[in-house]
Design an enzyme around this catalytic site. Structure first.
Site, PDB file in Angstrom:
ATOM      1  CD  GLU A   1      -7.224  -1.396 -11.388  1.00 29.89           C
ATOM      2  OE1 GLU A   1      -6.761  -2.487 -11.027  1.00 29.89           O
ATOM      3  OE2 GLU A   1      -8.017  -0.715 -10.709  1.00 29.89           O
TER       4      GLU A   1
ATOM      5  CD  GLU B   1     -10.903  -4.564  -9.509  1.00 30.51           C
ATOM      6  OE1 GLU B   1     -10.787  -4.925  -8.335  1.00 30.51           O
ATOM      7  OE2 GLU B   1     -10.092  -4.883 -10.386  1.00 30.51           O
TER       8      GLU B   1
HETATM    9  C1  BGP Z   1      -7.427  -4.218  -8.638  1.00 31.31           C
HETATM   10  C2  BGP Z   1      -7.655  -2.992  -7.794  1.00 31.31           C
HETATM   11  C3  BGP Z   1      -6.445  -2.160  -7.571  1.00 31.31           C
HETATM   12  C4  BGP Z   1      -5.159  -2.916  -7.537  1.00 31.31           C
HETATM   13  C5  BGP Z   1      -5.024  -4.026  -8.528  1.00 31.31           C
HETATM   14  C6  BGP Z   1      -3.835  -4.943  -8.352  1.00 31.31           C
HETATM   15  O1  BGP Z   1      -8.270  -5.236  -8.217  1.00 31.31           O
HETATM   16  O2  BGP Z   1      -8.630  -2.162  -8.377  1.00 31.31           O
HETATM   17  O3  BGP Z   1      -6.698  -1.328  -6.478  1.00 31.31           O
HETATM   18  O4  BGP Z   1      -4.356  -2.844  -6.507  1.00 31.31           O
HETATM   19  O5  BGP Z   1      -6.181  -4.821  -8.520  1.00 31.31           O
HETATM   20  O6  BGP Z   1      -4.039  -5.765  -7.241  1.00 31.31           O
HETATM   21  P1  BGP Z   1      -2.958  -5.987  -6.121  1.00 31.31           P
HETATM   22  O7  BGP Z   1      -2.530  -4.636  -5.696  1.00 31.31           O
HETATM   23  O8  BGP Z   1      -3.633  -6.735  -5.063  1.00 31.31           O
HETATM   24  O9  BGP Z   1      -1.865  -6.746  -6.778  1.00 31.31           O
END
Ligand code: BGP
Length: 490
Positions: free
Chosen positions: A386, A191
């Protein structure tokens, strides 16, 4: 969805990141990592966005003086460091073809400046890759998932200093030399567009350490260094392992216009273009002209060294990877409108969409749109690295976890991928985020769970770390076993 939509060899799996998953924060010679200093706040859901994420030099000093792992939950993660065999067995049981994981830079170079790597850290990942090979799980490795050595953040201003490019490449070279024979798929920066949303984690930058400087300019400068580092890491990969593939990784924050008022449509166009800026540089190999215009308007100067533009052009990525959680609505007049948040962004509520327990708007169709948009823009294969639903799970008396809401979420999104494939988009694979529960990136909570596998641990750090299968575990196992056909219409 019809049968036989997903191509043979489609990479089904799951995604993790060392800083949220691994634990072992002070073991095996590892140095302090930037996320080791992000704290859990018990009232986090009541805090403003700014208070949730801002960090000062004083906070960091406090963190460095503390050995508390519950206040700083990314230090314990879910202890993959000690559970990796058990976890890989569970992933293999689900049928994973691929697992996305990151290599923590400070586990290999504790401060980031050492001449020689830390053998114990190197050995840990080698053990993991060997164990994955034995289970026929292909690694998809992120080289930088918010895990810069803290030392570089403090002494070099993070990615602001150009020297960091060379230090990073030293780390990358060691990774290729040692793991190149196990790893075919690589990503440079997770990201990369989150530079502005959370500069400390993405860039190792703390605003109060740049007195008198325009911080936006500072972040853009760091970003330029990351772009150059990414292109040079791609160059090195191609020289050492020509068959291996490099991807960029962006947060796909698809925007819709609030309505057909041309002003909203125009704003939406600009917001989507801004989101594509990062993949434009990494895939087309050049900065889009609107960024230069923006710098001109704002009086921002970013230092390019001689040869930078040639390097960006010569070493673009091979595929486009992205995270996809929610979509946004562009409105030129957001006043008096209901707002929602999502993955560290906020915007006007979309009345057609439901939201998750954390207020993120759930939009499977937006995933199909995103895939079509990205493929039409770059004509390169796409990889969804993701996607997932952060939700509260309930453990029943018999220990089971009936997460039908998660199954419904994935069913919608996987069908959307199928629909995009039917529209001609080449999709390499799908790795749902947090395939096993882990510490949340944005809130450092454990109660925000994404996994097919439950981990017995709460927000305060109480629990046994025992793993158990949720209902979605068997559901996803069936999806993988049938290459998506279990979701096809009868
Ligand atoms: C993305 C990141 C991850 C992750 C995911 C979910 O932005 O790359 O590292 O954690 O989001 O976000 P969160 O854990 O804040 O719910």
């Amino acid at each position: 969805m019809k049968k036989n939509v997903f191509p043979e060899g489609f990479l089904w799996g799951g995604a993790t990141a060392a800083n949220q998953f691994e634990g072992g924060w002070n073991e095996g010679g590892k140095g302090l990592s930037v996320p080791d200093c992000t704290s859990y706040k018990s009232n986090v859901m009541k805090l403003s966005y700014k208070d949730q994420h801002s960090i000062s030099s004083k906070d960091i000093e406090e963190a460095m003086a503390s050995t508390d792992v519950n206040k700083y939950p990314k230090r314990h993660g879910v202890e993959f460091y000690h559970h990796y065999i058990e976890d890989l067995d569970l992933f293999a049981e689900m049928g994973f073809k691929v697992l996305r994981l990151s290599i923590q830079w400070p586990r290999i170079f504790p401060k980031g400046i050492e001449e020689e790597p830390n053998e114990e850290g190197l050995q840990f990942y080698e053990n993991v890759f060997k164990a994955m090979k034995e289970r026929n799980i292909e690694p998809l490795v992120t080289l930088h998932h918010y895990e810069m050595p803290l030392y570089l953040a403090l002494e070099y201003g993070g990615w602001y200093k150009r020297e960091v490019i060379d230090l990073f490449l030293r780390f990358v070279k060691v990774c290729y030399e040692r793991y190149g024979k196990y790893v075919k798929y690589w990503l440079t920066f997770n990201e990369i567009d989150s530079a502005f949303r959370h500069p400390f984690t993405t860039m190792g930058m703390v605003e109060d350490r740049f007195p008198g400087k325009n911080f936006e300019e500072v972040v853009y400068q760091g970003l330029h260094h990351q772009f150059v580092a990414s292109a040079l890491a791609t160059k090195m990969l191609k020289e050492m392992y020509p068959e291996s593939l490099m991807g960029c990784m962006i947060t796909k924050t698809l925007s819709y216009p609030e309505n057909c008022d041309p002003q909203n449509v125009l704003l939406c166009e600009k917001e989507n273009r801004k989101n594509h800026f990062y993949s434009d540089v990494q895939s087309r190999g050049e900065y889009p002209s609107h960024i230069f215009k923006e710098w001109e308007r704002k009086g921002i100067h970013v230092q390019f060294e001689r040869g930078d533009e040639e390097i960006l052009k010569a070493y673009p990525v091979d595929f486009i990877s992205f995270s996809y959680y929610n979509t946004r609505v562009s409105s030129y007049d957001p006043s008096n409108k209901e707002m929602v948040s999502g993955n560290l962004t906020s915007g006007v509520k979309n009345p057609y969409l439901k939201t998750s327990d954390w207020g993120w708007q759930v939009d499977p169709t937006g995933l199909e749109i995103s895939l079509i948009q990205l493929y039409d823009r770059y004509q390169k294969p796409c990889f969804i690295v993701e996607n997932g639903l952060g939700a509260y799970d309930k453990v029943e008396e018999d220990g089971s976890i009936i997460d039908d809401y998660r199954i419904a979420y994935f069913e919608g999104h996987i069908k959307a991928i199928g629909a995009a494939i039917e529209e001609g988009v080449p999709v390499m694979g799908y790795t749902p985020w947090g395939c096993i529960d882990m510490v949340s990136m944005s809130t450092s909570q454990m109660s925000k769970r994404y996994g097919f596998i439950y981990v017995d641990l709460d927000d305060e750090g109480n629990g046994t770390y025992a793993r158990s299968r949720k209902k979605s575990f068997w559901w996803y196992q069936k999806v993988i076993e049938t290459n998506g056909d279990s979701l096809a219409d009868e």
